[in-house]
Design an enzyme around this catalytic site. Structure first.
Site, PDB file in Angstrom:
ATOM      1  N   GLU A  10       0.842  -1.208   0.000  1.00 49.12           N
ATOM      2  CA  GLU A  10       0.000   0.000   0.000  1.00 49.12           C
ATOM      3  C   GLU A  10       0.875   1.255   0.000  1.00 49.12           C
ATOM      4  O   GLU A  10       0.523   2.277  -0.593  1.00 49.12           O
ATOM      5  CB  GLU A  10      -0.874   0.042   1.265  1.00 49.12           C
ATOM      6  CG  GLU A  10      -1.941  -1.025   1.336  1.00 49.12           C
ATOM      7  CD  GLU A  10      -2.578  -1.112   2.731  1.00 49.12           C
ATOM      8  OE1 GLU A  10      -3.727  -1.554   2.805  1.00 49.12           O
ATOM      9  OE2 GLU A  10      -1.936  -0.746   3.743  1.00 49.12           O
ATOM     10  N   MET A  33      -8.608  -2.489   9.209  1.00 50.93           N
ATOM     11  CA  MET A  33      -8.037  -3.119  10.405  1.00 50.93           C
ATOM     12  C   MET A  33      -7.117  -2.221  11.231  1.00 50.93           C
ATOM     13  O   MET A  33      -6.470  -2.717  12.152  1.00 50.93           O
ATOM     14  CB  MET A  33      -7.280  -4.401   9.982  1.00 50.93           C
ATOM     15  CG  MET A  33      -8.180  -5.429   9.327  1.00 50.93           C
ATOM     16  SD  MET A  33      -7.295  -6.875   8.649  1.00 50.93           S
ATOM     17  CE  MET A  33      -6.590  -7.579  10.125  1.00 50.93           C
ATOM     18  N   GLU A  34      -7.032  -0.945  10.913  1.00 49.97           N
ATOM     19  CA  GLU A  34      -6.085  -0.087  11.635  1.00 49.97           C
ATOM     20  C   GLU A  34      -6.627   1.258  12.108  1.00 49.97           C
ATOM     21  O   GLU A  34      -6.140   1.805  13.121  1.00 49.97           O
ATOM     22  CB  GLU A  34      -4.847   0.211  10.747  1.00 49.97           C
ATOM     23  CG  GLU A  34      -3.967  -0.973  10.430  1.00 49.97           C
ATOM     24  CD  GLU A  34      -4.437  -1.784   9.224  1.00 49.97           C
ATOM     25  OE1 GLU A  34      -5.280  -1.256   8.441  1.00 49.97           O
ATOM     26  OE2 GLU A  34      -4.004  -2.939   9.069  1.00 49.97           O
ATOM     27  N   ASP A  89     -12.147  -4.482  -1.968  1.00 46.18           N
ATOM     28  CA  ASP A  89     -13.055  -5.641  -1.971  1.00 46.18           C
ATOM     29  C   ASP A  89     -14.433  -5.217  -1.468  1.00 46.18           C
ATOM     30  O   ASP A  89     -14.558  -4.270  -0.712  1.00 46.18           O
ATOM     31  CB  ASP A  89     -12.498  -6.756  -1.076  1.00 46.18           C
ATOM     32  CG  ASP A  89     -12.133  -6.252   0.306  1.00 46.18           C
ATOM     33  OD1 ASP A  89     -10.988  -5.813   0.496  1.00 46.18           O
ATOM     34  OD2 ASP A  89     -13.006  -6.246   1.188  1.00 46.18           O
TER      35      ASP A  89
HETATM   36  N1  SAH Z   1      -3.794 -11.680   2.618  1.00 52.75           N
HETATM   37  C1  SAH Z   1      -3.377 -10.308   2.602  1.00 52.75           C
HETATM   38  C2  SAH Z   1      -3.668  -9.670   3.896  1.00 52.75           C
HETATM   39  C3  SAH Z   1      -4.494  -8.438   3.750  1.00 52.75           C
HETATM   40  S1  SAH Z   1      -5.275  -8.012   5.213  1.00 52.75           S
HETATM   41  C4  SAH Z   1      -1.925 -10.228   2.227  1.00 52.75           C
HETATM   42  O1  SAH Z   1      -1.060 -10.633   2.996  1.00 52.75           O
HETATM   43  O2  SAH Z   1      -1.629  -9.708   1.156  1.00 52.75           O
HETATM   44  C5  SAH Z   1      -6.111  -6.620   4.808  1.00 52.75           C
HETATM   45  C6  SAH Z   1      -5.391  -5.301   4.923  1.00 52.75           C
HETATM   46  O3  SAH Z   1      -6.106  -4.443   4.070  1.00 52.75           O
HETATM   47  C7  SAH Z   1      -5.493  -4.654   6.311  1.00 52.75           C
HETATM   48  O4  SAH Z   1      -4.399  -3.826   6.572  1.00 52.75           O
HETATM   49  C8  SAH Z   1      -6.821  -3.882   6.249  1.00 52.75           C
HETATM   50  O5  SAH Z   1      -6.745  -2.608   6.855  1.00 52.75           O
HETATM   51  C9  SAH Z   1      -7.138  -3.751   4.771  1.00 52.75           C
HETATM   52  N2  SAH Z   1      -8.406  -4.356   4.306  1.00 52.75           N
HETATM   53  C10 SAH Z   1      -8.762  -4.402   3.006  1.00 52.75           C
HETATM   54  N3  SAH Z   1      -9.988  -4.973   2.871  1.00 52.75           N
HETATM   55  C11 SAH Z   1     -10.416  -5.298   4.115  1.00 52.75           C
HETATM   56  C12 SAH Z   1     -11.616  -5.912   4.622  1.00 52.75           C
HETATM   57  N4  SAH Z   1     -12.613  -6.293   3.831  1.00 52.75           N
HETATM   58  N5  SAH Z   1     -11.714  -6.120   5.942  1.00 52.75           N
HETATM   59  C13 SAH Z   1     -10.725  -5.745   6.767  1.00 52.75           C
HETATM   60  N6  SAH Z   1      -9.577  -5.153   6.349  1.00 52.75           N
HETATM   61  C14 SAH Z   1      -9.401  -4.918   5.030  1.00 52.75           C
END
Ligand code: SAH
Length: 233
Positions: free
Chosen positions: A6, A172-173, A196
């Site tokens: 990001e 998530m932050e 998403d």
């Molecule tokens: N599997 C991924 C992990 C992404 S976690 C990887 O390792 O590439 C998701 C991150 O994107 C978090 O930092 C969160 O803030 C954000 N995020 C994006 N879509 C989200 C959703 N639907 N729910 C929660 N967090 C989401």
């Protein structure tokens, strides 16, 4: 910001140069970079959560976000804290992949459920955001409540609580960043690009992976414009 993927486009666009963490924070994973002020652009400190030494992945989530925010604000006073990143949106709220939201009127938590007097409100952790409604409109951003939890999925309980809260952006932050900013007396805003759609039949993780690079680019473009306009003001 939480993830290196990001942050990389924004770091490059700002020409931000890495700096060492202060010695008291040297063992923390946060990665700091600074872009000096130039023209209308104010100085920007970019704090990215960094890599977890135990598992080797980005430190996503609220715990690392709180640490990073505290380290960044420990460098000196700031005019505003921006929690920037990717997020989930909802078809029911008419969100589309690539939309960029500015947090308004607050950021809150959806997965801290504490049914005890006073602690219920503490758990929700609602923090008001800076009023950037006009600027958001000029930049083509949407406005919405940002809701934070430490899971990528949406449990049934999360779904009920999020619906009741009216939130339109799930990540998530932000609530952790906002809480630390508030403790430091610094205004906070959130800028979140949708990767998403939580209520789509396609798995969140699949959508996230497919859309991460494009969302990071729209995030970068919006962030650069926002920072320059904030400098103007
Ligand atoms: N599997 C991924 C992990 C992404 S976690 C990887 O390792 O590439 C998701 C991150 O994107 C978090 O930092 C969160 O803030 C954000 N995020 C994006 N879509 C989200 C959703 N639907 N729910 C929660 N967090 C989401």
């Amino acid at each position: 910001m939480a993830m290196e993927a990001e942050a990389a486009p924004l770091r490059a666009a700002l020409g931000a140069v890495s700096i060492e963490s202060p010695s008291w924070a040297a063992s923390l994973p946060v990665r700091l970079a600074v872009a000096p002020a130039s023209g209308d652009r104010p100085e920007v400190v970019l704090a990215v959560n960094g890599t977890d030494p135990a598992t080797g992945v980005d430190c996503i989530g609220s715990t690392a976000a709180a640490l990073s925010t505290h380290v960044a604000l420990g460098l000196g006073p700031a005019d505003i804290v921006i929690t920037a990143g990717t997020a989930g949106g909802w078809q029911r709220a008419d969100a589309a992949i690539g939309d960029v939201y500015v947090a308004w009127p607050h950021i809150a938590c959806h997965d801290r459920r504490i049914e005890l007097p006073g602690f219920d409100r503490f758990g929700r952790g609602e923090i008001p955001t800076a009023d950037l409604r006009d600027l958001a409109g000029e930049l083509g951003c949407r406005l919405g409540i940002v809701t934070t939890g430490d899971s990528l999925d949406e449990s049934t309980t999360d779904r009920e609580r999020i619906l009741a809260s009216g939130a339109e952006v799930k990540e998530m932050e932000a609530a952790a960043v906002a809480w630390v900013a508030q403790l430091h007396g610094t205004p906070v805003t959130g800028v979140k690009a949708i990767t998403d759609l939580v209520d789509s039949p396609v798995a969140t993780a699949t959508q996230f992976t497919e859309n991460l690079a494009a969302a990071a680019e729209s995030l970068q473009a919006t962030m650069v414009n926002l920072i320059d306009r904030l400098g103007d003001q």
